[in-house]
Design a protein around this motif. Structure first.
Motif, short mmCIF file in Angstrom:
data_model
loop_
_atom_site.label_atom_id
_atom_site.label_comp_id
_atom_site.label_asym_id
_atom_site.label_seq_id
_atom_site.Cartn_x
_atom_site.Cartn_y
_atom_site.Cartn_z
N ALA A 1 67.90 -8.53 39.21
CA ALA A 1 66.98 -7.87 40.14
C ALA A 1 67.71 -7.32 41.36
O ALA A 1 67.55 -6.14 41.72
CB ALA A 1 65.88 -8.84 40.56
N LEU B 1 65.20 -12.05 34.56
CA LEU B 1 63.87 -11.58 34.94
C LEU B 1 62.88 -11.73 33.79
O LEU B 1 61.69 -11.94 34.01
CB LEU B 1 63.91 -10.10 35.35
N THR C 1 61.10 -15.12 34.02
CA THR C 1 60.44 -15.56 35.24
C THR C 1 58.93 -15.53 35.09
O THR C 1 58.38 -14.70 34.36
CB THR C 1 60.84 -14.69 36.46
N CYS D 1 56.77 -12.48 35.03
CA CYS D 1 57.54 -11.97 36.16
C CYS D 1 56.76 -11.97 37.47
O CYS D 1 56.13 -10.99 37.83
CB CYS D 1 58.11 -10.58 35.91
N ILE E 1 56.69 -11.16 40.76
CA ILE E 1 57.51 -10.17 41.47
C ILE E 1 57.78 -10.58 42.91
O ILE E 1 58.90 -10.53 43.39
CB ILE E 1 56.83 -8.79 41.43
N SER F 1 57.01 -9.27 31.70
CA SER F 1 58.20 -9.15 32.54
C SER F 1 59.07 -7.97 32.12
O SER F 1 59.73 -7.37 32.96
CB SER F 1 59.01 -10.45 32.51
N VAL G 1 58.59 -4.91 34.21
CA VAL G 1 59.26 -4.93 35.51
C VAL G 1 60.73 -4.57 35.33
O VAL G 1 61.29 -3.79 36.11
CB VAL G 1 59.10 -6.31 36.19
#
Length: 157
Positions: free
Chosen positions: A10, A39, A42, A47, A49, A107, A110
């Motif tokens: 990220a 990521l 997560t 995810c 954010i 995720s 993202v």
């Protein structure tokens, strides 16, 4: 100017995207075959954010030495990351506790948005591992495990 970013997680993708706005050339060096690998796991694959809380409220959650967070959180805010994600095609939603997730709950969406933000025409991606990094007289020399030729010196600003 040439900028080298080590890591395509990220932070590395965000740094590369920002650097691409002003640098002639940006090179991302990533040791994993998959960009944004961490990521993808997560938030149980959704995810998480950021958090939608006011920055002062977030800083208040740190019981010790929270002053060091001020500069970072006011320079690049939670609203900034949400804007970048949404401008690159991913709608977000706020859930209980102010947690911000992609509407899709995926995720990988993202990761796709961060890749789109980072991988501009003047950005290249090298899958390799940094063996050494030497800083001398304002230049940086990198040595990679799989690429035998030395990289050109770059400036650090």
């Amino acid at each position: 100017m040439k900028i080298v970013v080590i890591g395509a997680g990220a932070a590395g993708l965000l740094a590369s995207g920002k650097a691409a706005e002003t640098a002639d050339e940006v090179v991302i060096i990533e040791k994993n075959d998959i960009i944004g690998k961490k990521l993808l796991i997560t938030g149980k694959g959704r995810c998480n954010i950021t958090n939608s809380a006011d920055i002062e409220d977030m800083i208040g959650q740190y019981p010790r030495n929270a002053k060091f967070l001020y500069s970072a959180l006011y320079t690049f805010t939670n609203d900034d990351i949400i804007r970048i994600i949404e401008e690159n095609g991913v709608k977000t939603k706020v859930e209980r506790g102010g947690r911000v997730f992609p509407v899709s709950d995926k995720s990988q969406d993202v990761v796709k948005a961060l890749k789109k933000y980072a991988l501009k025409p003047n950005v290249s991606l090298v899958h390799d591992t940094v063996k050494s990094l030497i800083i001398s007289d304002g230049t940086v020399k990198l040595s990679l495990i799989h690429i035998s030729e030395p990289t050109r010196p770059i400036s650090i600003s």
